[in-house]
Design a protein around this motif. Structure first.
Motif, short mmCIF file in Angstrom:
data_model
loop_
_atom_site.label_atom_id
_atom_site.label_comp_id
_atom_site.label_asym_id
_atom_site.label_seq_id
_atom_site.Cartn_x
_atom_site.Cartn_y
_atom_site.Cartn_z
N LEU A 237 14.50 37.29 34.49
CA LEU A 237 14.53 38.50 34.92
C LEU A 237 13.66 38.67 36.31
CD1 LEU A 237 13.79 40.10 31.54
CD2 LEU A 237 16.08 39.65 32.62
N GLY A 238 13.44 37.76 36.61
CA GLY A 238 12.44 37.65 38.13
C GLY A 238 13.30 37.95 39.23
N GLY A 239 14.32 37.51 39.34
CA GLY A 239 15.18 37.56 40.55
C GLY A 239 16.25 36.55 40.70
N GLY B 249 15.33 27.99 27.00
CA GLY B 249 15.26 28.92 27.88
C GLY B 249 16.12 29.03 28.96
N LEU B 250 17.04 28.21 29.40
CA LEU B 250 18.02 27.87 30.24
C LEU B 250 19.19 28.78 29.78
CD1 LEU B 250 18.35 26.71 33.16
CD2 LEU B 250 19.56 24.88 31.85
N GLN C 48 8.72 34.54 35.86
CA GLN C 48 7.43 34.11 35.56
C GLN C 48 7.00 33.63 34.01
OE1 GLN C 48 5.27 37.53 36.82
NE2 GLN C 48 4.02 35.92 38.16
N PHE C 49 7.80 33.95 32.95
CA PHE C 49 7.42 33.70 31.60
C PHE C 49 8.67 32.92 30.80
CE2 PHE C 49 4.36 36.81 31.99
CZ PHE C 49 4.92 37.81 32.86
N ARG D 230 6.78 25.86 36.64
CA ARG D 230 5.99 26.25 37.83
C ARG D 230 5.12 25.00 38.32
NH1 ARG D 230 2.42 30.96 35.72
NH2 ARG D 230 4.33 31.25 34.53
N THR D 231 4.77 24.11 37.52
CA THR D 231 3.89 23.08 38.10
C THR D 231 4.96 21.79 38.55
OG1 THR D 231 3.93 21.67 36.09
CG2 THR D 231 2.31 23.46 36.38
N GLY D 232 6.04 22.03 38.34
CA GLY D 232 7.23 21.00 38.72
C GLY D 232 7.25 19.55 37.70
N ASP D 233 6.26 19.56 36.59
CA ASP D 233 6.17 18.59 35.86
C ASP D 233 7.30 18.34 35.05
OD1 ASP D 233 2.44 18.78 35.74
OD2 ASP D 233 3.76 17.86 36.96
N ARG D 234 7.87 19.55 34.49
CA ARG D 234 8.89 19.70 33.53
C ARG D 234 10.14 20.23 34.07
NH1 ARG D 234 9.63 19.97 27.77
NH2 ARG D 234 11.34 21.24 27.17
N THR D 235 10.92 19.35 33.64
CA THR D 235 12.42 19.70 34.16
C THR D 235 13.36 19.62 33.01
OG1 THR D 235 12.78 17.39 34.98
CG2 THR D 235 12.13 18.98 36.51
N PHE D 236 14.57 20.16 33.12
CA PHE D 236 15.44 19.97 32.16
C PHE D 236 16.88 20.31 32.65
CE2 PHE D 236 17.33 20.20 27.86
CZ PHE D 236 18.37 21.19 28.00
N TYR D 237 18.04 19.58 32.10
CA TYR D 237 19.24 19.58 32.73
C TYR D 237 20.21 19.91 31.43
CZ TYR D 237 17.09 17.24 36.54
OH TYR D 237 16.06 16.70 37.37
#
Length: 127
Positions: free
Chosen positions: A114-116, A107-108, A99-100, A52-59
Motif C-alpha cells: 500500500l506504500g506506492g 506477503g508477496l 513499510q509493514f 528493508r535490510t536486503g538480507d531477505r529475498t523471496f521469489y
C-alpha cells in the motif's frame, strides 16, 4: 512517495534484462520492495521481494533460479535481474513498496503493498 520502474523491452527467448525501480521522496531502505507482473487477461502475479535490510529475498515459483533481486542504497534503487527469459515472462512489470509487509510467500500479494506503485514497464520475450 514515487517509484519509477524502467528497463523493460523486447528480448529473445533465453535472453536477459535488468529492471530498475528508482524511488524518490523516501528511502527504499525503509520498506519492503516487491516486483509484480501482469500479463494480458491474467491476474497480477508476485515475482520477487526484498526486505528493508536486503538480507531477505523471496521469489515466486515461476522465476526462482532465473531472477535475482537486489538493492543499491547509494542510488536508492532496487533491481531485478532476469535471465533465461521465456515467452511466459512477457508482462508489464511493476515495483511496489510497503513499510509493514514482510517479504515472503504470504506477503508477496498485491493488496499487501500500500506504500506506492510504479507505473510499470513492458517486458516482451519473443523471437
Amino acid at each position: 512517495v514515487q517509484l519509477q520502474a524502467s528497463g523493460g523491452g523486447l528480448v529473445q527467448p533465453g535472453g536477459s534484462l535488468r529492471l530498475s525501480c528508482a524511488a524518490s521522496g523516501f528511502s527504499l531502505g525503509s520498506s519492503t520492495i516487491a516486483w509484480f507482473r501482469q500479463a494480458p487477461e491474467k491476474e497480477r502475479e508476485g515475482v520477487s521481494c526484498i526486505d528493508r535490510t536486503g538480507d531477505r529475498t523471496f521469489y515466486g515459483d515461476s522465476v526462482r533460479g532465473r531472477f535475482t533481486i537486489s538493492r543499491d542504497s547509494a542510488t536508492n534503487t532496487v533491481y531485478l535481474q532476469m535471465n533465461s527469459l521465456t515467452p511466459e515472462d512477457t508482462a508489464v512489470y511493476y515495483c511496489a513498496s510497503d513499510q509493514f509487509t514482510l517479504c515472503g510467500r504470504a506477503g508477496l500479494v498485491p493488496y499487501g503493498f500500500l506504500g506506492g506503485w510504479g507505473q510499470g514497464t513492458q517486458v516482451t520475450v519473443s523471437s
